[in-house]
Design a protein around this motif. Structure first.
Motif, PDB file in Angstrom:
ATOM      1  N   GLY A 127      -2.094   1.466 -14.977  1.00 36.02           N
ATOM      2  CA  GLY A 127      -2.234   0.399 -13.977  1.00 36.02           C
ATOM      3  C   GLY A 127      -1.034   0.351 -13.051  1.00 36.02           C
ATOM      4  N   LYS A 128      -0.927   1.346 -12.183  1.00 31.14           N
ATOM      5  CA  LYS A 128       0.219   1.468 -11.295  1.00 31.14           C
ATOM      6  C   LYS A 128      -0.215   1.252  -9.842  1.00 31.14           C
ATOM      7  CE  LYS A 128       1.939   5.000 -14.483  1.00 31.14           C
ATOM      8  NZ  LYS A 128       2.207   6.445 -14.652  1.00 31.14           N
ATOM      9  N   GLY A 129       0.758   1.062  -8.971  1.00 30.67           N
ATOM     10  CA  GLY A 129       0.472   0.909  -7.549  1.00 30.67           C
ATOM     11  C   GLY A 129      -0.456  -0.251  -7.277  1.00 30.67           C
ATOM     12  N   GLU A 130      -1.484  -0.001  -6.473  1.00 30.44           N
ATOM     13  CA  GLU A 130      -2.436  -1.045  -6.083  1.00 30.44           C
ATOM     14  C   GLU A 130      -3.321  -1.501  -7.237  1.00 30.44           C
ATOM     15  OE1 GLU A 130      -4.693   0.215  -2.750  1.00 30.44           O
ATOM     16  OE2 GLU A 130      -2.959   0.657  -1.488  1.00 30.44           O
ATOM     17  N   ILE A 131      -3.333  -0.729  -8.318  1.00 36.74           N
ATOM     18  CA  ILE A 131      -4.215  -1.049  -9.451  1.00 36.74           C
ATOM     19  C   ILE A 131      -3.660  -2.197 -10.293  1.00 36.74           C
ATOM     20  CG2 ILE A 131      -5.319  -0.102 -11.527  1.00 36.74           C
ATOM     21  CD1 ILE A 131      -5.158   2.656 -10.278  1.00 36.74           C
ATOM     22  N   PHE A 132      -2.336  -2.388 -10.304  1.00 37.92           N
ATOM     23  CA  PHE A 132      -1.701  -3.309 -11.253  1.00 37.92           C
ATOM     24  C   PHE A 132      -2.225  -4.742 -11.145  1.00 37.92           C
ATOM     25  CE2 PHE A 132       1.517  -6.457 -12.382  1.00 37.92           C
ATOM     26  CZ  PHE A 132       1.788  -6.097 -13.698  1.00 37.92           C
TER      27      PHE A 132
END
Length: 450
Positions: A127-132
């Motif tokens: 869950g990195k970038g825009e996904i977090f």
């Protein structure tokens, strides 16, 4: 204690029994898979492709906790099936009571831990970038309902062990239908976004729990437990744990695979690559429903007859289940090969995802016609209470072969190496399982010993 429903498992035609057990299981898995599939379509079209990736990030955590319920359910149900086959009423009742207690203790404890470490768990699972941010919203809400999901997964396997597949099917349909209706209301009509998707999922778990709770209180269930049955019994817990650990280990490996795949694919292609895997993952859950249904239907039949020492019927059950499941797997294979492009366009119109997913999906499903041998073979050892071979064979496909492959092949073939890992792992694990299952049939289930 052994009523007509459970006694039929040892008397009726194997072919008819398998259809009778597998058809409701298949329908239940189909509806549940359609729920996940349509939920993903709704999220992708009403919120966006990043939301699909966000849900995919959360799945390993919620799946693992829910898998505790499934593991306790399948481990205990193997005991219950064999106890019913040998007419041991007290062991069946005590096992069911211990299943409930154990599920509650473990899942509630893990939910508390999961909520405490939310900010570190989400990035770990990709869950990195825009996904977090959308992943965090979804994660926190869904986790509240996971203990109810675990109880549902546990209860569903017990219902099937009693020889009541239609009730087990209904238990799987209720949350699926409820989730889709609530998705439409909360996402499309009320614009609640990711929170709406999460609350729809959580509320659907509660609906399923309500139905299963009613079943065991009603006259439909043979298992009428009382307060003393909830007290933990060391011997039963040991047997549940040894058999249930097979399922839990499999689900734990699935969670590790999600972790590795999300991170590997994010590094190779960013959010779009994670979304491609999310779509393929949903299709794996959906398209294999008839094969998984046969596997679920196989378990109580094999367990009951093994407990009754009717080894000729166990042998026939294994062969019939493999025949049915491989035939269904061949149909699934054909459908994916022909309609891969059309399937992807249902989920999203993102041009990069539409272009990259069909070929990847075809590689992932390339070994589908034979994977049933691996599933039925591992399920056999679990059904008859042989925990060690069940564990090793269950882990062979995803743990011993798939994880090393996805760590090695992408270094040489990039993203293609990830997708090639699926059929290679399926082929290798099927060969290993076929060897051990054939040896078991010759030694333990041969006509002379039946």
């Amino acid at each position: 204690m052994v009523t007509k429903n459970s006694r039929n498992l040892g008397e009726k035609s194997i072919g008819k029994l398998l259809i009778q057990q597998a058809a409701p299981a298949s329908i239940g898995i189909l509806v549940m898979s359609l729920n996940i599939l349509i939920d993903t379509i709704f999220v992708g079209n009403w919120i966006g492709s990043t939301a699909i990736a966000a849900i995919n990030v959360v799945l390993p955590v919620s799946f693992f906790i829910a898998a505790l319920g499934m593991a306790i359910g399948i481990g205990g149900s193997s005991i219950i099936s064999r106890a019913l086959g040998s007419n041991n009423a007290q062991k069946a009742l005590k096992t069911f009571g211990n299943q409930i207690t154990l599920t509650l203790i473990l899942t509630i404890s893990l939910v508390i831990v999961g909520l405490f470490f939310v900010d570190s768990l989400i990035p770990t699972f990709g869950g990195k970038g825009e996904i977090f941010d959308p992943a965090k919203v979804y994660y926190k809400i869904v986790l509240y309902g996971v203990p109810f999901l675990a109880l549902c997964m546990m209860g569903n396997t017990v219902i099937r062990a009693e020889g009541k597949p239609k009730f087990a099917m209904i238990a799987m349909i209720i949350p699926s239908v409820g989730n889709l209706v609530l998705d439409y209301i909360l996402i499309n009509q009320m614009n609640f976004g990711m929170a709406g998707a999460a609350w729809a999922t959580t509320a659907s778990y509660l609906c399923c729990f309500g139905y299963i709770f009613w079943f065991f209180l009603s006259k439909n269930s043979e298992l009428k437990i009382s307060l003393p049955h909830f007290g933990l019994d060391k011997a039963i817990l040991k047997e549940i744990s040894s058999l249930g650990f097979v399922t839990l280990a499999r689900q734990a490996v699935v969670s590790v695979i999600y972790l590795l795949m999300n991170n590997i694919l994010f590094d190779l292609g960013g959010e779009d690559a994670v979304a491609i895997y999310a779509i393929i993952g949903r299709m794996l859950m959906f398209a294999l429903f008839p094969v998984l249904g046969v596997t679920q239907g196989f378990l109580p039949i094999a367990g009951f007859n093994y407990g009754a020492q009717k080894f000729d019927r166990v042998r026939k059950t294994v062969r019939t289940a493999i025949l049915y499941a491989c035939g269904l797997g061949l149909l699934v294979f054909g459908g994916i090969m022909i309609f891969a492009e059309e399937i992807v366009k249902i989920f999203t119109q993102n041009p990069q995802i539409v272009a990259g997913t069909p070929d990847a999906m075809r590689w992932v499903f390339a070994a589908t016609p034979i994977v049933a041998i691996q599933l039925i073979g591992a399920a056999y050892f679990q059904a008859v209470g042989k925990a060690t071979p069940a564990l090793l064979l269950t882990l062979s496909r995803q743990g011993f072969f798939f994880i090393p492959l996805i760590l090695i092949l992408p270094n040489y073939f990039g993203a293609l190496g990830v997708w090639l890992s699926f059929p290679i792992a399926d082929l290798l694990s099927t060969l290993v399982t076929a060897f051990f299952l054939n040896r078991e049939i010759k030694v333990k289930l041969n006509p002379a010993g039946s």
